[in-house]
Design an enzyme around this catalytic site. Structure first.
Site, PDB file in Angstrom:
ATOM      1  N   ALA A 192     -12.072   5.580   0.032  1.00 22.32           N
ATOM      2  CA  ALA A 192     -12.343   5.025  -1.290  1.00 22.32           C
ATOM      3  C   ALA A 192     -11.757   3.619  -1.365  1.00 22.32           C
ATOM      4  CB  ALA A 192     -11.713   5.899  -2.365  1.00 22.32           C
ATOM      5  N   MET A 193     -12.181   2.856  -2.362  1.00 18.00           N
ATOM      6  CA  MET A 193     -11.656   1.498  -2.541  1.00 18.00           C
ATOM      7  C   MET A 193     -11.384   1.255  -4.014  1.00 18.00           C
ATOM      8  SD  MET A 193     -10.738  -1.459  -1.419  1.00 18.00           S
ATOM      9  CE  MET A 193     -10.208  -2.772  -2.527  1.00 18.00           C
ATOM     10  N   GLU A 204     -12.139  -5.729   0.499  1.00 22.17           N
ATOM     11  CA  GLU A 204     -10.799  -5.760   1.080  1.00 22.17           C
ATOM     12  C   GLU A 204     -10.874  -5.560   2.600  1.00 22.17           C
ATOM     13  OE1 GLU A 204      -7.988  -2.628   0.127  1.00 22.17           O
ATOM     14  OE2 GLU A 204      -6.341  -4.051   0.172  1.00 22.17           O
ATOM     15  N   GLU A 207       0.078  -0.136  -0.654  1.00 22.42           N
ATOM     16  CA  GLU A 207      -0.259   1.174  -0.084  1.00 22.42           C
ATOM     17  C   GLU A 207       0.897   2.167  -0.150  1.00 22.42           C
ATOM     18  OE1 GLU A 207      -3.149   2.013   0.267  1.00 22.42           O
ATOM     19  OE2 GLU A 207      -4.081   0.039   0.230  1.00 22.42           O
ATOM     20  N   GLU A 249      -6.229   6.055  -5.799  1.00 26.70           N
ATOM     21  CA  GLU A 249      -6.973   4.860  -6.237  1.00 26.70           C
ATOM     22  C   GLU A 249      -6.612   4.478  -7.671  1.00 26.70           C
ATOM     23  OE1 GLU A 249      -8.256   3.299  -3.884  1.00 26.70           O
ATOM     24  OE2 GLU A 249      -8.292   4.949  -2.439  1.00 26.70           O
ATOM     25  N   ASN A 265     -11.287  -1.142  -6.196  1.00 29.46           N
ATOM     26  CA  ASN A 265     -11.766  -2.288  -6.985  1.00 29.46           C
ATOM     27  C   ASN A 265     -11.442  -2.083  -8.475  1.00 29.46           C
ATOM     28  OD1 ASN A 265     -13.362  -3.092  -4.589  1.00 29.46           O
ATOM     29  ND2 ASN A 265     -14.535  -1.277  -5.155  1.00 29.46           N
TER      30      ASN A 265
HETATM   31 ZN   LIG Z   1      -4.633   2.551  -0.994  1.00 28.19          ZN
END
Ligand SMILES: [Zn+2]
Length: 475
Positions: free
Chosen positions: A288-289, A153, A346, A324, A291
């Site tokens: 963090a991401m 991203e 978000e 997340e 996915n």
């Molecule tokens: Zn976020």
């Protein structure tokens, strides 16, 4: 932005000098359906090779297929028509300025037909924490080890494999990864099987076909990992870390299971995958991401050491996991149609993060932080530089700027402010409907995408007594 079609003429005799005709957005005459992705990362040479077969559907007759590719050395490109097995050579044009390539077919591609684009390529593992990247760390014997992971991203899936790298162009993915038999691999989906020539020390992991998803949520990790797991409601939740940190993952596992169960009840939609992996990466740029099915974390936002970590660390870890996990619904299941509506991802994940923490972990007093956040937002919103939550973005630079950390908050939080807390609670009520509306019914292009306006229609139907569009337009 300009969403008009790319201005190619379809006479098939394009020269590189005509590549300036490319628009920043991909043309809409070809859409991806499925990717078969094979990868062979080498943690000794720090390079990788790959091959991808992309099944596409042609919506308007054309000779060109325009997609994204960045920094990949493409060594072979062919096309196969549906039902046919004969691979036909194609001309390949590249336009690095927009990270685009065009596959020019030898004859017209017919509307309504499916074709498969076959591409082979190689590249280096990146050292920028972006794309398919490598990092080094010291193991318990102080020996240098390598760890390969992804962060796509917003725009880096294209640097790991050629793809239609826009959030609304969702497709299914079958991923296979070759690795050293001593290492592990993880991807969005559970493993189907493991095969290979064990005498050579190289084996291949194959993962189940994914749900329809955006390219920026595709992820894989190749590393020496250990994990602990727990099952909840049909999904296996695991937390992974490098071996010397495996004694610090228990808090994250228990917290994840509690939050996952809360969200499933609250949203009335079960987490749709059979597994959820959380991985602590020794070196990771953002917190963090999200996915889908494979959430990646910086070690400090996932690992909790009961002897050394503070109450503040515990709060941070809980908040990041809550955020997340909320994205597994807001963002992954239902995705903004284009990056201008990033706030849908978000803003909601941030709101749900505080809401879930207050419900499940009241002892952490996250309500105080929420108030703090609102005051900070009010200060930011009072500046001349404040801007609408949904902003027009088109270029790569504008999209990437939205993720630089400061802008992300200024994008999300004024929503909480402008809409006000009353409306916020209403939003929470509308969320269930928002998810139900868009996650299971095709929207527009047949993918599960949403825009700001569509969401507010949903809320307006739920509560006709409140003029949500008035609130929206005030911004
Ligand atoms: Zn976020």
């Amino acid at each position: 932005w300009c969403s008009c079609d790319c201005s190619f003429s379809d006479n098939g005799d394009l020269s590189s000098s005509q590549m300036y005709l490319y628009q920043r957005r991909l043309p809409s005459d070809v859409v991806p359906l499925h990717y078969d992705l094979d990868l062979q990362p080498n943690l000794t040479t720090l390079k990788f090779t790959g091959s991808v077969k992309i099944m596409v559907n042609v919506t308007q007759v054309t000779k060109k297929i325009v997609l994204h590719s960045s920094g990949l050395n493409i060594t072979k490109a062919t096309i196969t028509s549906s039902g046919g097995s004969q691979e036909k050579a194609v001309e390949l044009l590249e336009y690095p300025l927009h990270d685009q390539i065009a596959v020019i077919a030898p004859e017209s591609l017919l509307a309504g037909q499916n074709y498969t684009v076959n591409l082979e390529y190689s590249s280096n593992l990146s050292d920028t924490y972006y794309g398919f990247y490598k990092i080094s760390y010291k193991d318990e014997n102080s020996k240098q080890r390598w760890f390969a992971a992804t962060q796509f991203e917003p725009l880096a899936a294209r640097s790991a494999f050629p793809c239609f790298d826009e959030p609304a162009l969702k497709a299914t993915f079958s991923i296979r990864i070759k690795r050293d038999e001593k290492l592990s691999t993880l991807s969005n989906m559970p493993k189907v099987l493991l095969y290979g020539n064990f005498s050579s020390g190289i084996v291949q992991d194959e993962f189940f076909v994914s749900l329809k998803m955006s390219t920026y949520l595709v992820a894989f990790v190749v590393a020496d990992l250990k994990n602990i797991s727990m099952e909840t409601n049909g999904s296996l939740v695991s937390v992974h870390a490098i071996p010397q940190h495996i004694n610090q993952v228990e808090y994250a596992l228990n917290t994840t299971v509690k939050l996952l169960e809360f969200y499933e009840k609250y949203f009335l939609i079960n987490y749709p995958l059979e597994k959820l992996d959380l991985v602590a990466i020794p070196d990771f740029q953002s917190g963090a991401m999200e996915n889908w099915g494979l959430i990646t974390f910086r070690e400090t936002t996932l690992l909790f050491d009961s002897n050394a970590s503070s109450a503040r660390d515990k709060k941070l870890i809980t908040a990041v996991i809550a955020h997340e996990l909320a994205h597994q619904w807001f963002g992954n299941l239902v995705t903004m149609e284009w990056w201008n509506d990033l706030w849908l991802n978000e803003g909601f994940a941030t709101f749900m993060e505080y809401f879930a923490m207050e419900e499940i972990f009241p002892e952490l007093h996250s309500d105080e932080d929420f108030l703090n956040l609102i005051f900070k937002a009010m200060m930011k919103d009072s500046l001349n530089s404040s801007h609408p939550v949904s902003s027009a973005v088109q270029s790569s630079e504008q999209i990437e700027e939205m993720f630089d950390g400061t802008l992300e908050y200024s994008l999300c939080i004024p929503v909480l402010l402008v809409l006000g807390l009353t409306l916020l609670m209403l939003l929470a009520l509308g969320m269930g409907r928002h998810l139900q509306c868009y996650s299971f019914q095709p929207y527009g292009c047949g993918c599960y995408c949403v825009t700001q306006v569509a969401l507010f229609y949903c809320i307006a139907i739920l509560r006709p007594d409140i003029d949500v569009f008035y609130c929206l337009n005030r911004n």
